[in-house]
Design a protein around this motif. Structure first.
Motif, short mmCIF file in Angstrom:
data_model
loop_
_atom_site.label_atom_id
_atom_site.label_comp_id
_atom_site.label_asym_id
_atom_site.label_seq_id
_atom_site.Cartn_x
_atom_site.Cartn_y
_atom_site.Cartn_z
N ILE A 107 0.84 -1.19 0.00
CA ILE A 107 0.00 0.00 0.00
C ILE A 107 0.88 1.24 0.00
O ILE A 107 1.82 1.34 0.78
N GLU A 108 0.55 2.19 -0.87
CA GLU A 108 1.26 3.46 -0.88
C GLU A 108 0.29 4.59 -0.56
O GLU A 108 -0.81 4.66 -1.12
N VAL A 109 0.70 5.46 0.34
CA VAL A 109 -0.05 6.68 0.65
C VAL A 109 0.76 7.85 0.14
O VAL A 109 1.97 7.96 0.41
N THR A 110 0.11 8.73 -0.62
CA THR A 110 0.78 9.86 -1.26
C THR A 110 0.03 11.15 -0.93
O THR A 110 -1.20 11.19 -0.97
N ILE A 111 0.78 12.19 -0.61
CA ILE A 111 0.18 13.51 -0.41
C ILE A 111 0.31 14.29 -1.71
O ILE A 111 1.41 14.47 -2.25
N GLY A 112 -0.82 14.73 -2.27
CA GLY A 112 -0.81 15.44 -3.54
C GLY A 112 -2.15 16.05 -3.85
O GLY A 112 -3.08 15.97 -3.04
N ASP A 113 -2.28 16.64 -5.03
CA ASP A 113 -3.48 17.41 -5.35
C ASP A 113 -4.48 16.65 -6.21
O ASP A 113 -5.40 17.25 -6.78
N THR A 114 -4.33 15.33 -6.32
CA THR A 114 -5.26 14.56 -7.16
C THR A 114 -5.87 13.39 -6.38
O THR A 114 -5.77 12.23 -6.79
N PRO A 115 -6.54 13.65 -5.26
CA PRO A 115 -7.11 12.55 -4.48
C PRO A 115 -8.15 11.75 -5.25
O PRO A 115 -8.37 10.58 -4.96
N TYR A 116 -8.78 12.38 -6.26
CA TYR A 116 -9.79 11.68 -7.06
C TYR A 116 -9.15 10.61 -7.95
O TYR A 116 -9.87 9.81 -8.58
N LEU A 117 -7.82 10.56 -8.00
CA LEU A 117 -7.13 9.50 -8.75
C LEU A 117 -6.65 8.37 -7.84
O LEU A 117 -5.86 7.53 -8.25
N THR A 118 -7.13 8.36 -6.63
CA THR A 118 -6.81 7.25 -5.72
C THR A 118 -7.22 5.92 -6.33
O THR A 118 -8.24 5.82 -7.02
N SER A 119 -6.44 4.90 -6.05
CA SER A 119 -6.73 3.53 -6.51
C SER A 119 -6.55 2.59 -5.33
O SER A 119 -6.06 3.01 -4.27
N PRO A 120 -6.92 1.32 -5.46
CA PRO A 120 -6.72 0.40 -4.33
C PRO A 120 -5.25 0.16 -3.98
O PRO A 120 -4.96 -0.47 -2.97
N LYS A 121 -4.35 0.67 -4.80
CA LYS A 121 -2.91 0.50 -4.56
C LYS A 121 -2.25 1.79 -4.07
O LYS A 121 -1.36 1.76 -3.22
N VAL A 122 -2.68 2.93 -4.60
CA VAL A 122 -2.10 4.22 -4.22
C VAL A 122 -3.23 5.14 -3.73
O VAL A 122 -4.11 5.51 -4.50
N TYR A 123 -3.18 5.47 -2.45
CA TYR A 123 -4.18 6.35 -1.84
C TYR A 123 -3.60 7.76 -1.78
O TYR A 123 -2.54 7.98 -1.18
N ILE A 124 -4.29 8.71 -2.41
CA ILE A 124 -3.78 10.08 -2.52
C ILE A 124 -4.65 11.01 -1.67
O ILE A 124 -5.87 11.02 -1.80
N PHE A 125 -3.99 11.78 -0.82
CA PHE A 125 -4.68 12.75 0.03
C PHE A 125 -4.10 14.13 -0.18
O PHE A 125 -2.88 14.28 -0.31
N GLU A 126 -4.95 15.14 -0.17
CA GLU A 126 -4.43 16.50 -0.11
C GLU A 126 -3.92 16.76 1.30
O GLU A 126 -4.44 16.22 2.28
N ALA A 127 -2.89 17.59 1.41
CA ALA A 127 -2.32 17.91 2.72
C ALA A 127 -3.40 18.49 3.63
O ALA A 127 -4.21 19.32 3.21
N ASN A 128 -3.44 18.02 4.87
CA ASN A 128 -4.36 18.51 5.90
C ASN A 128 -5.82 18.29 5.57
O ASN A 128 -6.69 18.98 6.09
N SER A 129 -6.10 17.34 4.70
CA SER A 129 -7.49 17.06 4.33
C SER A 129 -8.11 16.08 5.31
O SER A 129 -7.42 15.42 6.10
#
Length: 379
Positions: free
Chosen positions: A139-161
């Motif tokens: 599992i990878e967690v990434t901080i970035g500006d495209t949380p709507y591109l999250t997948s079951p492998k890479v979870y993307i969150f905006e900072a402080n969201s």
């Protein structure tokens, strides 16, 4: 000083030291924040998946990674071949977990992944083999500006969201339904609106809220099972409707060719330029989700979740007996995949078996309310 007093002092000191150690971080729980129907909520989650050495231990997860998003790209200009470029950063679970830190988002993610897998395991009697999906055990967690591109492998969150847990319920739902189709052989034949609608029903049911996407989908792209999504689907549920919602949600970024939003919008517009009027299955699936959500509001979560799960497992059987219950229109070509009338008929039959028919009239009424012509189905 008496010996008994001295011994008591040692005991109290040891107990106090133990208390400090366990409350510092190896804290066995942390508070996480998330949005639910517009309200910022806080939940205390246990950290029993972190061992004494600070390692995440779960039979569902082999390893975890954390990174900061640099950019995205699409291999061969294919929207389905997203490439995420990011800078790795270390995780340290031996120290106190601070709010909105890398460890905070990782713990929130791992907790919910385990929660959703166990929810599906309970519903489907462990028939879904999540551990056979090896690629999703890292599992990878990434901080970035495209949380709507999250997948079951890479979870993307905006900072402080404060993303709704529906994020995880949806993504693990994808894994569950991929296995239901590929491992159990249920004939959805891809991400049809039936497939997606059933998946998203479990998302909203587990979240106990009709909203999907708070603080990770663009506001205009959020999905709401409280709305009545009519059948046949409205034009707004098309691929063009989705892309218009993206553009409207990010009016400045969509003007910048170097932004990640523009890259996503552009690659989809070009790839699907001849199919923009076709249904977007994620939002189109809400036709089914909202129907089942209304049934749940009347029958309750436990009864409805069980009814839907048992129906799914027998959908092929119902499809194979269409000739006995479905009045096809003249010259209508029946497709070899699950359709709404297979689901509708199956729900009625399963309700008879499981609930003595208590939900039959409710099922009929809500499918009719959506716009399905249920008179073509003989019961």
């Amino acid at each position: 000083m008496s010996t008994n007093y001295f011994n008591l002092t040692l005991i109290l000191f040891a107990s106090f030291t133990f208390f400090l150690t366990n409350c510092d971080n190896k804290s066995k729980a942390i508070d996480v924040n998330y949005l639910k129907e517009g309200v910022l909520c806080t939940e205390t989650i246990p950290l029993d998946f972190i061992d004494e050495s600070g390692k995440i231990v779960s039979k569902y997860i082999d390893s975890v990674k954390f990174s900061y998003l640099d950019s995205i790209a699409f291999t061969d200009n294919n929207p389905d071949r997203l490439k995420v470029y990011s800078t790795p950063a270390p995780l340290d679970f031996t120290k106190k977990i601070e709010p909105y830190s890398p460890e905070y988002y990782m713990a929130y993610t791992v907790f919910n992944i385990i929660k959703v897998i166990e929810y599906y395991n309970g519903l489907f009697d462990n028939k879904i083999d999540f551990n056979s999906q090896e690629e999703y055990k890292t599992i990878e967690v990434t901080i970035g500006d495209t949380p709507y591109l999250t997948s079951p492998k890479v979870y993307i969150f905006e900072a402080n969201s404060n993303p709704s847990p529906s994020l995880f319920f949806h993504e693990i739902g994808h894994r569950a339904f991929w296995y239901i189709e590929e491992g159990l052989g249920i004939k959805f034949k891809g991400l049809s609106y039936i497939h997606m609608g059933l998946l998203e029903y479990f998302t909203v049911s587990l979240n106990n809220s009709p909203l999907v996407g708070e603080d990770f989908l663009p506001e205009k792209g959020m999905r709401n099972a409280d709305w009545v999504y009519g059948y046949p689907p409205h034009d707004s549920l098309s691929l063009k409707g989705l892309l218009d919602a993206i553009a409207a949600s990010y009016p400045q970024k969509i003007q910048n060719p170097n932004s990640n939003v523009f890259k996503f919008y552009d690659v989809n517009m070009n790839a699907y330029k001849d199919y923009l009027d076709e249904i977007d299955n994620h939002r189109g699936g809400m036709i089914i989700t909202s129907t089942l959500w209304r049934i749940r509001e009347q029958l309750g979560q436990e009864m409805t979740d069980g009814l839907v799960a048992r129906t799914i497992l027998d959908l092929n059987k119902f499809m194979d007996t269409r000739s006995e219950f479905y009045n096809a229109a003249e010259n209508e070509k029946l497709r070899d995949k699950i359709e709404w009338y297979d689901l509708y008929y199956g729900l009625i039959q399963k309700d008879k078996d499981l609930n003595e028919g208590k939900g039959i009239e409710i099922i009929k009424n809500e499918f009719t309310r959506t716009g399905f012509l249920i008179n073509v189905v003989k019961l």
